[in-house]
Design an enzyme around this catalytic site. Structure first.
Site, short mmCIF file in Angstrom:
data_model
loop_
_atom_site.label_atom_id
_atom_site.label_comp_id
_atom_site.label_asym_id
_atom_site.label_seq_id
_atom_site.Cartn_x
_atom_site.Cartn_y
_atom_site.Cartn_z
N SER A 45 0.86 -1.19 0.00
CA SER A 45 0.00 0.00 0.00
C SER A 45 0.89 1.24 0.00
O SER A 45 1.69 1.44 0.91
CB SER A 45 -0.88 0.03 1.25
N ALA A 69 0.77 -4.25 13.15
CA ALA A 69 0.47 -2.83 13.06
C ALA A 69 1.73 -2.17 12.51
O ALA A 69 2.54 -1.61 13.25
CB ALA A 69 0.10 -2.25 14.42
N MET A 70 1.92 -2.33 11.20
CA MET A 70 3.12 -1.77 10.57
C MET A 70 3.03 -0.25 10.52
O MET A 70 4.05 0.45 10.62
CB MET A 70 3.27 -2.30 9.14
N LEU A 72 1.52 1.36 7.83
CA LEU A 72 1.62 1.72 6.41
C LEU A 72 2.99 2.28 6.03
O LEU A 72 3.09 3.32 5.37
CB LEU A 72 0.51 2.73 6.05
N CYS A 129 -7.37 0.19 6.37
CA CYS A 129 -6.29 -0.13 7.30
C CYS A 129 -6.89 -0.09 8.71
O CYS A 129 -7.57 0.87 9.06
CB CYS A 129 -5.14 0.86 7.20
N GLY A 241 -8.32 -13.64 3.40
CA GLY A 241 -8.48 -13.81 4.84
C GLY A 241 -8.27 -15.26 5.22
O GLY A 241 -9.20 -16.06 5.20
N GLY A 263 -1.67 -14.08 1.71
CA GLY A 263 -0.68 -13.27 2.42
C GLY A 263 -0.02 -14.07 3.51
O GLY A 263 1.03 -14.68 3.33
#
Ligand code: DHB
Length: 304
Positions: A45, A69-70, A72, A129, A241, A263
């Protein structure tokens, strides 16, 4: 057996697409995933400006998936276009979908235009997000803003627009709005808002406290979302998912998905995951005397 899916005028062969946020920082890593049998790629993203992301720890491994919880993190669109161009020259026949995030419509338009200009075949709007304040989450929960973003992006790029939705609230209602605003497909779903707490330190583990939950544990949620959205919209659905095995992929197709994104599975099954899942899909279909994915997509809706 030919396992391919025509979605949005693009051919995904097989119908397995790298989900945004994993192995998608560089052209090399995305090319590698394609070499391992992925039928399409969603980029990281990307936003307008470079972002460092949230403080560590940014990932927690759970028994049934990952919590992250990168924040973004990304190099910004100007810098990322180099990777896109390079990727396009390396993977000529594999569809590339550019993922973008922003806090307002103008930025979404600019990002989408740059993605297309530099080699993306379609754009995925990260409208969800799960925790970055001012981005994503607030867009899909503000139906008017979401409508404007999708409508304006669709008007500015003459290419497919995918709306990636969160598994929160009334997802079928959001999907209907997205369809009416001009989205060409719904990506169902983004990660689930979640957290982890360390008993000994009496504190949340993630640097950002709250993050997105992905992997096996969220498969029933994703399936339910695809199933509900399939009953509501006529545009294609891309399932996402917790898809980890060929059986998972086919279950998502029965719920109504035309293709799947992978993913977290890659963390557990390695970079060869797409090949493994494709083989599993083929052998399960053979066992059930099925030769075409069209015999499967949406079929869980006929038995009531
Ligand atoms: C992040 C972004 C997402 O869209 C998501 O589902 C999970 C995490 C992030 O960058 O922190």
């Amino acid at each position: 057996m030919e396992l391919n899916s025509e979605v949005l005028g693009l051919t995904f062969q097989p119908p397995l697409i790298l989900a945004s946020g994993i192995l998608d920082q560089t052209a090399e890593s995305m090319e590698r995933v394609v070499q391992e049998g992925m039928g399409g790629v969603v980029t990281k993203s990307i936003g307008i400006e470079p972002r460092e992301g949230h403080p560590n720890p940014t990932v927690v491994e759970l028994e049934t998936g990952l919590l992250n919880a990168m924040g973004l993190p990304n190099p910004g669109i100007e810098c990322y276009t180099k990777e896109l161009k390079e990727l396009k020259s390396r993977v000529k026949d594999t569809p590339i979908i550019g993922s973008v995030f922003a806090s307002n419509t103008e930025d979404f338009i600019l990002l989408a235009e740059k993605m297309i200009l530099n080699g993306a075949d379609a754009v995925e709007l990260n409208l969800s997000c799960p925790h970055a304040e001012g981005y994503g989450a607030s867009i899909a929960s503000d139906l008017e803003l979401m409508d404007e973003v999708i409508h304006e992006v669709k008007n500015s790029i003459n290419r497919p627009v995918l709306a990636k939705l969160p598994p929160s609230g009334e997802i079928d209602e959001k999907a209907k709005v997205a369809e009416e605003s001009g989205a060409d497909a719904i990506v169902c779903v983004n990660t689930v808002r979640a957290m982890a707490i360390n008993f000994e330190t009496r504190s949340p583990i993630l640097g950002n406290r709250i993050g997105g939950y992905s992997g096996k544990g969220i498969k029933p949620i994703g399936l339910r979302c695809v199933y509900e959205v399939y009953e509501t919209v006529d545009i294609p659905i891309i399932g996402c998912g917790g898809v980890t095995t060929g059986r998972d992929a086919l279950e998502y197709m029965l719920a109504g998905a035309s293709a799947l994104q992978l993913g977290t599975a890659i963390k557990y099954r390695g970079v060869e995951t797409p090949k493994k899942i494709t083989d599993e899909m083929a052998s399960l279909m053979k066992k059930e005397d099925l030769s075409n994915l069209k015999e499967i997509i949406g079929k869980a809706h006929q038995l009531r």
